[in-house]
Design an enzyme around this catalytic site. Sequence first.
Site, PDB file in Angstrom:
ATOM      1  N   GLY A   1      99.662 -64.787  90.502  1.00  0.00           N
ATOM      2  CA  GLY A   1      99.324 -64.630  91.907  1.00  0.00           C
ATOM      3  C   GLY A   1      98.126 -65.457  92.310  1.00  0.00           C
ATOM      4  O   GLY A   1      98.116 -66.075  93.381  1.00  0.00           O
TER       5      GLY A   1
ATOM      6  N   GLY B   1      99.031 -59.064  94.338  1.00  0.00           N
ATOM      7  CA  GLY B   1      98.523 -59.260  92.981  1.00  0.00           C
ATOM      8  C   GLY B   1      97.866 -60.624  92.826  1.00  0.00           C
ATOM      9  O   GLY B   1      98.046 -61.303  91.818  1.00  0.00           O
ATOM     10  N   ALA B   2      97.065 -61.014  93.825  1.00  0.00           N
ATOM     11  CA  ALA B   2      96.525 -62.379  93.871  1.00  0.00           C
ATOM     12  C   ALA B   2      95.191 -62.534  93.164  1.00  0.00           C
ATOM     13  O   ALA B   2      94.646 -63.634  93.136  1.00  0.00           O
ATOM     14  CB  ALA B   2      96.378 -62.825  95.327  1.00  0.00           C
ATOM     15  N   ASN B   3      94.674 -61.455  92.580  1.00  0.00           N
ATOM     16  CA  ASN B   3      93.350 -61.561  91.975  1.00  0.00           C
ATOM     17  C   ASN B   3      93.379 -62.090  90.549  1.00  0.00           C
ATOM     18  O   ASN B   3      92.328 -62.321  89.949  1.00  0.00           O
ATOM     19  CB  ASN B   3      92.654 -60.196  91.991  1.00  0.00           C
ATOM     20  CG  ASN B   3      93.429 -59.127  91.260  1.00  0.00           C
ATOM     21  OD1 ASN B   3      94.307 -58.516  91.854  1.00  0.00           O
ATOM     22  ND2 ASN B   3      93.136 -58.897  89.993  1.00  0.00           N
TER      23      ASN B   3
ATOM     24  N   TYR C   1     110.208 -52.107  81.886  1.00  0.00           N
ATOM     25  CA  TYR C   1     109.880 -53.398  82.498  1.00  0.00           C
ATOM     26  C   TYR C   1     111.144 -54.163  82.880  1.00  0.00           C
ATOM     27  O   TYR C   1     111.290 -54.607  84.025  1.00  0.00           O
ATOM     28  CB  TYR C   1     109.033 -54.239  81.546  1.00  0.00           C
ATOM     29  CG  TYR C   1     108.808 -55.645  82.053  1.00  0.00           C
ATOM     30  CD1 TYR C   1     107.906 -55.887  83.085  1.00  0.00           C
ATOM     31  CD2 TYR C   1     109.505 -56.729  81.523  1.00  0.00           C
ATOM     32  CE1 TYR C   1     107.708 -57.164  83.581  1.00  0.00           C
ATOM     33  CE2 TYR C   1     109.320 -58.008  82.005  1.00  0.00           C
ATOM     34  CZ  TYR C   1     108.419 -58.226  83.039  1.00  0.00           C
ATOM     35  OH  TYR C   1     108.243 -59.492  83.530  1.00  0.00           O
TER      36      TYR C   1
ATOM     37  N   SER D   1     112.249 -62.282  86.326  1.00  0.00           N
ATOM     38  CA  SER D   1     111.816 -62.400  84.933  1.00  0.00           C
ATOM     39  C   SER D   1     112.957 -62.930  84.089  1.00  0.00           C
ATOM     40  O   SER D   1     114.123 -62.568  84.297  1.00  0.00           O
ATOM     41  CB  SER D   1     111.375 -61.031  84.396  1.00  0.00           C
ATOM     42  OG  SER D   1     111.175 -61.073  82.993  1.00  0.00           O
TER      43      SER D   1
ATOM     44  N   GLY E   1      96.103 -64.136  87.232  1.00  0.00           N
ATOM     45  CA  GLY E   1      97.387 -64.611  86.740  1.00  0.00           C
ATOM     46  C   GLY E   1      98.169 -65.463  87.715  1.00  0.00           C
ATOM     47  O   GLY E   1      97.636 -66.305  88.444  1.00  0.00           O
TER      48      GLY E   1
END
Length: 327
Positions: A32, A26-28, A189, A164, A30
């Site tokens: 990440g 998820g590095a694209n 979540y 979280s 936020g």
Amino acid sequence: MITRGPADWDPGALPDLSGRMYLVTGANAGLGYFASEKLAAAGAHVILSGRHPNRLAAAHDALEARVPGASVETLLLDVSNPGSIRAAAASVRGGLFSRSRLDGVLLNAGIVHTPRTRELTRDGRELVFATNALGHFVLAAELLTTLAKSAARREHSRLVWLGSVSTHLGIGEPTDFQLERRYEAWHAYVQSKLVVHALGIEADARLRAADVPVDSVVAHPGYSIGGRTEMVTGVNEPSRWKRLRDGVQPWAQSKKRGADALVRALTDPDVRGGEYWGPKFWTQGRTVRQRPSRWAADRDVRTRVWEECERLTGTEWPFARAARAAR
């Protein structure tokens, strides 16, 4: 509730990470993206992974522009799709990247804004649970031997799971993992993050028992939001309304600041396997070691969570093979 960590850790002056390689899911965008930027700025080679080719390309270009000389590559990886996970892991294991080692994996990708109604993945798993927990369980298993081989050269490698602050809000023990009896977006979540927290701590216990020199750590970013985060073209472009709305929340911090906890958990040699790290004031602040949530600290709960993830994914971690690889 909080145990302080060493006060001299400076997120703006990371240790030299030259020669190290990290994979960030998820590095694209936020957390990440900003974690990847910090790692690259310290000299690490970073594999940016995500499921959207165009967004990955935008993140790659942004990082190279903001960190001159950065060593980065991209990898297509959809953590909700077991086939995608195994293909991506095979690429890493097969040495298709610039370096044939792997020093750490930041298991960051996930769904925060959950769907209002229950959705399933292609293989019939509840979408939030599959994305936030099951996918990373499989990815970590697929890369464990590679991490162990690298650990043999540098004393340790590390898995960092994205926790979280919501796991301390009193939701009960995870039991209906796929939410087949009742689905609520918020519960989906929080329960997925309870599972992640339990997996991260249980993984470390099993790694120690198997004599595998890979640490498993859980870190949470507090309450980190886009409207308090600087604009990065193609990565973080909040509207004026989002800037205004997020700006009136004094307990929040930027995603760039939230990434500090993840990077510290991944790179600080003083961090130990099985620990839990996050902002000092829970939603914001410098990174300190903290107490795990009630259910993650319960060994019986952790065992049940682990066994359910094994059952649902058909995956068993190759502890014995990883231990041999590290010798």
